[in-house]
Design a protein around this motif. Sequence first.
Motif, mmCIF file in Angstrom:
data_model
loop_
_atom_site.group_PDB
_atom_site.id
_atom_site.type_symbol
_atom_site.label_atom_id
_atom_site.label_comp_id
_atom_site.label_asym_id
_atom_site.label_seq_id
_atom_site.Cartn_x
_atom_site.Cartn_y
_atom_site.Cartn_z
ATOM 1 N N SER A 22 -0.390 26.054 58.132
ATOM 2 C CA SER A 22 0.689 26.540 57.267
ATOM 3 C C SER A 22 0.153 26.976 55.905
ATOM 4 O O SER A 22 0.914 27.442 55.055
ATOM 5 C CB SER A 22 1.752 25.457 57.082
ATOM 6 N N ILE A 152 -2.306 32.806 58.388
ATOM 7 C CA ILE A 152 -1.382 31.733 58.025
ATOM 8 C C ILE A 152 -0.287 31.672 59.079
ATOM 9 O O ILE A 152 -0.022 32.662 59.776
ATOM 10 C CB ILE A 152 -0.770 31.985 56.619
ATOM 11 N N HIS A 154 3.608 31.581 59.852
ATOM 12 C CA HIS A 154 4.927 31.861 59.277
ATOM 13 C C HIS A 154 5.974 31.289 60.217
ATOM 14 O O HIS A 154 5.938 31.541 61.423
ATOM 15 C CB HIS A 154 5.147 33.368 59.113
ATOM 16 N N GLU A 161 9.172 37.429 55.813
ATOM 17 C CA GLU A 161 7.733 37.139 55.767
ATOM 18 C C GLU A 161 7.120 37.330 54.377
ATOM 19 O O GLU A 161 6.014 36.866 54.130
ATOM 20 C CB GLU A 161 6.979 38.023 56.765
ATOM 21 N N THR A 164 5.473 34.446 52.521
ATOM 22 C CA THR A 164 4.282 34.004 53.246
ATOM 23 C C THR A 164 3.124 34.959 52.995
ATOM 24 O O THR A 164 1.980 34.531 52.771
ATOM 25 C CB THR A 164 4.580 33.924 54.758
ATOM 26 N N LYS A 167 1.539 34.410 49.607
ATOM 27 C CA LYS A 167 0.588 33.288 49.610
ATOM 28 C C LYS A 167 -0.792 33.763 50.059
ATOM 29 O O LYS A 167 -1.813 33.350 49.519
ATOM 30 C CB LYS A 167 1.080 32.176 50.546
#
Length: 208
Positions: A22, A152, A154, A161, A164, A167
Amino acid sequence: MEAIIEKFDLQKADPNYYKVSSKPEIRDLDPYYYLTVEGRGHPESEPVWNAVSQLYAVAYGVKFTCKAEDMDFKVPKMEGFWWIDGGPEAQKNFTLTPKEQWNWKFLIRMPDFVEGDHFYRAVQKVKTKNPELIANDEVKFELINEGKCVQILHIGSYDEEEPTIMKMIEFMQKNELTMNGHHHEIYLSDPRKTPTEKLRTIIRYAVK
């Protein structure tokens, strides 16, 4: 009594490809062969549904061709590349671009024992049974090498999205990495059977 031959499961055989956190993380990937089909337009448009139907028809054709040679396998998870026109820098505006302008390529990864001849024979069988489905040879057997990637997990709607992805972009900036490929999604969940808020998707970007 016939021996039971276990189906090859790529997801179990290659955890480096399918295991995900995550939090953003770096992965180094080898070149892999995929079945691919590409086009342009809204994700929920008829061309997309047709492309997915073509892809799965050939994927199962390859599976049954290999099964006849005692090399049965589970058809892997579907994946998708999504991008807009322009270079890597333009892709940062991907989620802000009207979906009608999105380019896409859907993929299903193939086990290493699948060869071009398996693909060719599968396509011919699909053409014989349903000639209108892949009349123009839209589905390809393609080697793709993403190499070094950031990825990653999601969880939730495909339309949500962006946080995410941000990040991932922040992680890239901290690690002095830049995008070197398209927005890549691996669909771990079946959207037909999974509530939207529980959808699990790997988001991956090739980087340099």
